[in-house]
Design an enzyme around this catalytic site. Structure first.
Site, mmCIF file in Angstrom:
data_model
loop_
_atom_site.group_PDB
_atom_site.id
_atom_site.type_symbol
_atom_site.label_atom_id
_atom_site.label_comp_id
_atom_site.label_asym_id
_atom_site.label_seq_id
_atom_site.Cartn_x
_atom_site.Cartn_y
_atom_site.Cartn_z
ATOM 1 N N CYS A 25 0.847 -1.190 0.000
ATOM 2 C CA CYS A 25 0.000 0.000 0.000
ATOM 3 C C CYS A 25 0.883 1.240 0.000
ATOM 4 O O CYS A 25 1.858 1.303 0.751
ATOM 5 C CB CYS A 25 -0.895 -0.011 1.236
ATOM 6 S SG CYS A 25 -2.008 1.389 1.351
ATOM 7 N N HIS B 110 -9.093 -3.752 -2.535
ATOM 8 C CA HIS B 110 -8.168 -3.014 -1.665
ATOM 9 C C HIS B 110 -8.591 -1.546 -1.563
ATOM 10 O O HIS B 110 -8.645 -0.985 -0.468
ATOM 11 C CB HIS B 110 -6.750 -3.141 -2.243
ATOM 12 C CG HIS B 110 -5.688 -2.427 -1.483
ATOM 13 N ND1 HIS B 110 -4.742 -3.088 -0.732
ATOM 14 C CD2 HIS B 110 -5.397 -1.106 -1.375
ATOM 15 C CE1 HIS B 110 -3.917 -2.192 -0.184
ATOM 16 N NE2 HIS B 110 -4.297 -0.983 -0.571
ATOM 17 N N GLU B 111 -8.882 -0.937 -2.706
ATOM 18 C CA GLU B 111 -9.239 0.491 -2.704
ATOM 19 C C GLU B 111 -10.604 0.738 -2.072
ATOM 20 O O GLU B 111 -10.780 1.724 -1.346
ATOM 21 C CB GLU B 111 -9.166 1.068 -4.116
ATOM 22 C CG GLU B 111 -7.791 0.983 -4.772
ATOM 23 C CD GLU B 111 -6.640 1.495 -3.929
ATOM 24 O OE1 GLU B 111 -6.833 2.431 -3.118
ATOM 25 O OE2 GLU B 111 -5.528 0.957 -4.071
#
Length: 153
Positions: A88, A130-131
């Site tokens: 990330c 993830h986002e």
């Protein structure tokens, strides 16, 4: 367009649940343009608005097939499972083994307020999940089976 500062963990903005976008205007377009430029400059695959300090439901992704912009995204369908490494931009130097759906379909809006559907498999599916997690204040370190720093070469 301009490159914005990427917020780093443990900044509390990364834990906030983002609010839906209601106005599809020049300010949103500037945010999307800046986020894309910031993501590319940082050599990332995706970037969510809270990673640049904005608590709105806005995401940009490029998993190698071109830029995808998603406003107010939500996953509407999932299939199978994949397990792999994630990093990330807000947690540099740390990676984690994370279980995600192998294929997802997400409903969202484009920069002009038109509804879109985005389907993704493998890396793109991982990036979408993830986002969207970022928009809900969830970081990969919260759901990773284990985290690690890469070995020095």
């Amino acid at each position: 367009m301009s490159i914005r500062v990427i917020v780093k963990h443990p900044d509390p903005v990364l834990r906030e649940k983002c609010i839906p976008v209601r106005k599809f205007n020049a300010n949103l377009h500037k945010l999307l343009d800046d986020m894309a430029e910031t993501m590319y400059d940082a050599e990332g695959v995706g970037l969510a608005a809270p990673q640049v300090g904005i608590t709105k439901r806005v995401v940009v992704i490029d998993a190698g097939t071109g830029l995808i912009e998603m406003i107010n995204p939500e996953i509407v369908e999932r299939r199978e499972e994949q397990f792999g490494s994630e990093g990330c931009l807000s947690i540099p130097g740390l990676y984690g083994d994370v279980r995600r759906s192998k294929w997802v379909k997400a409903k969202a809006f484009d920069r002009n307020g038109n509804e879109i559907m985005v389907e993704g498999e493998d890396l793109l599916a991982r990036a979408i999940q993830h986002e969207i997690d970022h928009l809900n204040g969830v970081l990969f370190i919260d759901i990773a089976d284990k985290t690690y720093k890469p070995k020095e070469e």
